[in-house]
Write an enzyme that holds these catalytic residues in place. Structure first.
Site, PDB file in Angstrom:
ATOM      1  CG  HIS A 163      -1.966  -1.164   1.164  1.00 20.63           C
ATOM      2  ND1 HIS A 163      -2.926  -1.271   2.068  1.00 20.63           N
ATOM      3  CD2 HIS A 163      -2.265  -2.053   0.083  1.00 20.63           C
ATOM      4  CE1 HIS A 163      -3.815  -2.179   1.570  1.00 20.63           C
ATOM      5  NE2 HIS A 163      -3.437  -2.683   0.453  1.00 20.63           N
TER       6      HIS A 163
ATOM      7  CB  THR B  54     -24.017  -2.515 -28.574  1.00 14.90           C
ATOM      8  OG1 THR B  54     -25.174  -1.559 -28.207  1.00 14.90           O
ATOM      9  CG2 THR B  54     -22.742  -1.635 -28.884  1.00 14.90           C
TER      10      THR B  54
ATOM     11  CD  GLU C  56     -17.689   2.037 -24.555  1.00 10.07           C
ATOM     12  OE1 GLU C  56     -17.829   2.092 -25.541  1.00 10.07           O
ATOM     13  OE2 GLU C  56     -16.708   2.203 -23.908  1.00 10.07           O
TER      14      GLU C  56
ATOM     15  CD  GLU D 154      -1.440   3.947   3.863  1.00  7.82           C
ATOM     16  OE1 GLU D 154      -2.389   3.904   4.401  1.00  7.82           O
ATOM     17  OE2 GLU D 154      -1.025   3.231   2.921  1.00  7.82           O
TER      18      GLU D 154
END
Length: 372
Positions: free
Chosen positions: A53, A199, A303, A55
């Protein structure tokens, strides 16, 4: 107590966090700067899930200089063992004197426990500095954690009169090359790209990231963009086995009808099929969104055509519209943005809030939030 210099250092931490825009999911984008005697002695950002991470990178760079320093972190340090040890414990061991946090973590495994652990160790903690910016950077993560579904951002390429395709379905290309390149960045930052079967049948869409100008993985070199999960709503499993969306990446298909033969064929070409009927012959959209959240999807880019856009907008599940507007008119017979049905009162309209308007090539890009 916050001072003027804190804002500058938090802005730097937010800039670092933004470097993970395309790579950290399902984890949040987090940056950290360790400051001692007015100078940055360590900085870091979270790159990918499973890696250290922010840190940890910052403390590693700071070394002994972290003792007595202030750490600026864009998200509350984690307090639990996941793929990596708790960052709150790392800050305690490093001996920092003060931690400034932009926003508390919404993950129930943390949710204030990281801050509590720091304070119990005698570390001064300030929380809330530049919180709005930190929340916006991780809007999808907060959506998934607080409401159990991803942030939905619907992308539409359209003419100035709000048309997305001719009446015969032809839509390539309403907008210019620069706008289409810009879309690649939004695909790259999304965990999933969602469309409807129409689509796929009309455009044979691939829904993948293609040749974006990619962001740096680290300052000074390297680049990495992950491909989003490609998601198709296909109630009756009409998708052709040779569809481009089934090639070269992870594809998830939501269906409403059990068709074992077609499901086996799709699985043989690498797709995953989930059957979620709503009782009316369609895919159960709320169940689909919960399933995407369970799969770690923070942001979903939609989309799709007018039917799916309309269904999602009517249900109140679209958070943002990403509109690319071409300087052209397609006329009344052309297809619209969303099938909302007839409105009989202005109170039924979908209200929007302007977020950003800018020119991309010859087109305009407009970002609006859907008012809750």
């Amino acid at each position: 107590m916050l001072v003027k210099e804190d804002s500058s250092w938090m802005a730097e931490a937010l800039h670092l966090a933004e470097l993970g825009l395309y790579t950290t999911s399902p984890n949040p984008r987090v940056g950290c700067v360790v400051v001692r005697d007015g100078k940055a002695v360590g900085s870091g950002w979270h790159r990918r899930a499973g890696e250290s991470h922010a840190e940890v990178y910052a403390l590693r760079e700071a070394g002994e200089a972290a003792r007595g320093a202030t750490a600026y972190v864009t998200l509350e340090p984690c307090s639990h063992h996941g793929r990596t040890p708790p960052c709150a414990d790392a800050l305690v061991r490093a001996g920092v004197a003060r931690v400034v946090v932009a926003v508390q973590d919404a993950n129930p495994l943390v949710a204030g426990q990281g801050i509590a652990r720091l304070r119990a160790a005698g570390i001064e903690v300030e929380c809330g500095l530049m919180e709005a910016a930190a929340r916006e950077l991780n809007a999808g993560f907060f959506a998934r954690m607080t409401r159990g579904r991803p942030l939905l951002r619907s992308k539409v390429g359209m003419s100035l009169d709000g048309r997305t395709a001719l009446s015969n379905g032809v839509s390539q290309w309403i907008t210019g090359a620069e706008a289409r390149l810009d879309v690649q960045h939004w695909r790259a930052r999304a965990c999933a790209v969602l469309t409807g079967i129409d689509t796929i049948l009309c455009d044979d869409a691939q829904l993948n990231v293609r040749n974006p100008s990619r962001p740096p993985l680290a300052r000074g070199g390297g680049a990495w963009v992950r491909q989003p999960l490609r998601v198709v709503l296909d109630s009756r499993l009409r998708i052709p086995l040779e569809a481009k969306v089934l090639r070269g990446g992870a594809t998830l298909i939501y269906a409403a009808h059990q068709n074992d033969k077609k499901i086996n064929q799709l699985q043989d070409v690498g797709a995953t099929v989930v059957v979620l009927p709503d009782g009316n012959g369609q895919v159960d959209l709320p169940a689909m969104l919960r399933d995407l959240a369970a799969r770690g999807c923070n942001e979903v880019l939609v989309e799709a055509g007018a039917v799916l856009n309309g269904a999602l907008l009517r249900a109140g599940w679209v958070d943002e519209l990403l509109l690319y507007v071409a300087p052209a008119l397609l006329g009344d017979a052309a297809r619209g943005i969303a099938a909302l049905g007839e409105l009989t009162d202005l109170a039924q309209r979908v209200n929007l809030t302007w977020q950003d308007v800018r020119q991309i090539g010859k087109d305009l890009r407009i970002i609006v939030k859907v008012a809750s």
